[in-house]
Write an enzyme that holds these catalytic residues in place. Structure first.
Site, PDB file in Angstrom:
ATOM      1  N   GLY A 195       0.684 -18.147 -20.483  1.00  0.00           N
ATOM      2  CA  GLY A 195       0.968 -16.694 -20.185  1.00  0.00           C
ATOM      3  C   GLY A 195       2.402 -16.216 -20.793  1.00  0.00           C
TER       4      GLY A 195
ATOM      5  N   ASP B 236       5.624 -11.128 -17.317  1.00  0.00           N
ATOM      6  CA  ASP B 236       6.626 -12.436 -16.565  1.00  0.00           C
ATOM      7  C   ASP B 236       6.556 -13.447 -17.527  1.00  0.00           C
ATOM      8  OD1 ASP B 236       5.580 -10.412 -14.516  1.00  0.00           O
ATOM      9  OD2 ASP B 236       4.655 -12.201 -13.231  1.00  0.00           O
TER      10      ASP B 236
ATOM     11  N   ARG C 145      -2.895 -18.012 -26.929  1.00  0.00           N
ATOM     12  CA  ARG C 145      -4.401 -18.201 -27.394  1.00  0.00           C
ATOM     13  C   ARG C 145      -4.415 -17.593 -28.840  1.00  0.00           C
ATOM     14  NH1 ARG C 145      -7.511 -14.356 -23.315  1.00  0.00           N
ATOM     15  NH2 ARG C 145      -5.669 -13.270 -23.547  1.00  0.00           N
TER      16      ARG C 145
ATOM     17  N   SER D  79      -1.045 -14.197  -6.050  1.00  0.00           N
ATOM     18  CA  SER D  79      -1.247 -12.902  -6.052  1.00  0.00           C
ATOM     19  C   SER D  79      -1.512 -12.310  -4.578  1.00  0.00           C
ATOM     20  CB  SER D  79      -2.312 -12.380  -6.957  1.00  0.00           C
ATOM     21  OG  SER D  79      -2.483 -10.883  -6.674  1.00  0.00           O
TER      22      SER D  79
ATOM     23  N   GLU E 247      -3.495 -10.407  -3.928  1.00  0.00           N
ATOM     24  CA  GLU E 247      -5.038  -9.718  -3.628  1.00  0.00           C
ATOM     25  C   GLU E 247      -5.532 -10.938  -3.092  1.00  0.00           C
ATOM     26  OE1 GLU E 247      -6.672  -7.553  -4.649  1.00  0.00           O
ATOM     27  OE2 GLU E 247      -5.105  -6.179  -5.585  1.00  0.00           O
TER      28      GLU E 247
ATOM     29  N   TYR F 196     -11.065 -10.976  -8.744  1.00  0.00           N
ATOM     30  CA  TYR F 196      -9.921 -11.421  -9.095  1.00  0.00           C
ATOM     31  C   TYR F 196      -9.125 -12.118  -7.833  1.00  0.00           C
ATOM     32  CZ  TYR F 196      -4.760 -11.611 -10.078  1.00  0.00           C
ATOM     33  OH  TYR F 196      -3.355 -12.222 -10.327  1.00  0.00           O
TER      34      TYR F 196
ATOM     35  N   VAL G 295      -1.595   0.922 -13.735  1.00  0.00           N
ATOM     36  CA  VAL G 295      -1.103   2.431 -13.224  1.00  0.00           C
ATOM     37  C   VAL G 295       0.174   2.902 -13.231  1.00  0.00           C
ATOM     38  CG1 VAL G 295      -0.942   2.062 -10.488  1.00  0.00           C
ATOM     39  CG2 VAL G 295      -1.725   4.493 -11.500  1.00  0.00           C
TER      40      VAL G 295
ATOM     41  N   LYS H 279       0.809   3.374 -17.141  1.00  0.00           N
ATOM     42  CA  LYS H 279       0.160   4.526 -17.332  1.00  0.00           C
ATOM     43  C   LYS H 279       0.645   5.855 -17.050  1.00  0.00           C
ATOM     44  CE  LYS H 279      -4.673   6.496 -17.107  1.00  0.00           C
ATOM     45  NZ  LYS H 279      -6.033   6.432 -16.378  1.00  0.00           N
TER      46      LYS H 279
ATOM     47  N   ALA I 297     -13.840  -1.933  -4.099  1.00  0.00           N
ATOM     48  CA  ALA I 297     -13.211  -2.483  -2.901  1.00  0.00           C
ATOM     49  C   ALA I 297     -11.793  -2.534  -3.259  1.00  0.00           C
ATOM     50  CB  ALA I 297     -13.843  -3.710  -2.239  1.00  0.00           C
TER      51      ALA I 297
END
Length: 352
Positions: free
Chosen positions: A33, A38, A58, A155, A157, A179, A219, A222, A310
């Site tokens: 990545g 990051d 990639r 994360s 999450e 995710y 966001v 954005k 959700a």
């Protein structure tokens, strides 16, 4: 990628496995990545500390990797201490070949499908890359006689909709998005390998962290890009989802420094990386538009289609463990970060 659009060939480079090579004297790191937010900041950090850095990228239809431009243009670094290798998280054979040739001291695994909202649309590929991609790397490293220290970018999450706030390393893992489920699997597997195989593996449980290099589908970016475009008359409005959605937002440069500190510590462990402050999208709008002398309410509309099926609620991180054991704490406030992002987006819009 070189200025001519070619990758360096692993067989022709000087790696740690080459006997007597000068790079034997340098700490060597691999970053998956590396072209992301990051990864690019981490590459810059490691190079500033004297590392030889290898990035897995990639192959795609474009050779444009804007976050690494400053490194490409540095003749003292690119293809001397920074090398890129084509690889995909689904291709264990290629990853194994690169690892065995490079023989890194440290391995930073940051790659994967990282957009939470998008994971509801592409759950299978999200889990394939984010969950199984991590397991494949762990299995490769497990086979090595002297495996590198390993960091997995986890994360917040993984906590889903937590019942306690703030969350720390002991908070139950109950994800509520594809995710989050993929990251929960990868996070738990790192712990399993650490506890079962004596593996030096760490999880950086990162809360939201942003920067001018953040993708435009997030966001924060954005909003800052919209504010810059509206200020210059190139855009008339911006449409968002839940304006009361709250997040613990930090600065990406701070978070990659914590990742490095984790692999310098004497004991492998997991750490929550967060600011401990919760801010809403309304706060984000007020700072971004206010920085340009605009009233955000004149330009923002709400569309229910941008609401997630959700949403993770009450996410607020407690980074006390990282502060006490690693000596880490955020250096940039939320307000400073958003103003920085707006300023950089103004420059970008002017160039375009």
């Amino acid at each position: 990628m070189s200025p001519t659009g070619t990758e360096c060939a692993p067989a022709t480079r000087q790696c740690r496995s080459a006997t007597g090579n000068q790079s034997d004297l340098l700490p060597v790191a691999i970053i998956t990545g590396i072209t992301g937010q990051d990864g690019s900041y981490l590459a810059e950090l490691l190079l500033s500390k004297g590392y030889e850095v290898h990035g897995l990228v990639r192959r795609s239809s474009t050779l444009d990797r804007p976050r690494l431009v400053s490194l490409y243009d540095n003749a003292a670094v690119y293809e001397k201490r920074l090398f890129l290798h084509y690889a995909d998280l689904s291709d264990a054979t290629t990853i194994r070949r690169i690892i065995m040739k490079v023989r890194p001291h440290e391995f930073y695994h940051l790659a994967g499908q990282s957009h939470v909202g998008l994971s509801f649309e592409i759950p299978e590929s999200t889990c394939e890359l984010t969950a199984m991609g991590t397991l494949r790397i762990l299995e490769i490293l497990r086979d090595m006689a002297d495996p590198p220290r390993f960091l997995h970018a986890s994360s917040r999450e993984i906590f889903g909709t937590p019942t306690v706030s703030p969350q720390d390393e002991g908070t139950p893992i109950v994800p509520n998005s594809p995710y989050g489920c993929a990251k929960a699997f990868a996070t738990q597997m790192v712990k399993v390998y650490r506890e079962s195989h004596g593996f030096f593996g760490c999880n950086a449980i990162c809360y939201n962290h942003e920067s001018p290099r953040r993708g435009e589908n997030f966001v924060t970016r954005k909003v800052t890009l919209a504010a810059a475009r509206i200020r210059q008359g190139l855009q008339s409005a911006v449409t968002l989802g839940d304006l009361d959605s709250a997040r613990d937002w930090g600065y990406a440069r701070d978070y990659v420094e914590a990742m490095w500190l984790m692999l310098q510590h004497s004991v492998a462990d997991d750490y929550v990386l967060a600011t401990g402050e919760s801010r809403t999208v309304r706060d984000l709008l007020a700072i971004a538009f206010g920085h340009l002398g605009l009233n955000w309410q004149d330009y923002v509309s709400v569309d229910e289609r941008f609401h997630r099926p959700a949403d993770a609620c009450h996410l607020l991180g407690n980074a006390r463990k990282a502060q006490l054991q690693l000596g880490w704490k955020p250096s940039v406030t939320f307000e400073q970060m958003i103003r920085l992002m707006v300023d950089e987006d103004q420059k970008l819009v002017s160039r375009q």
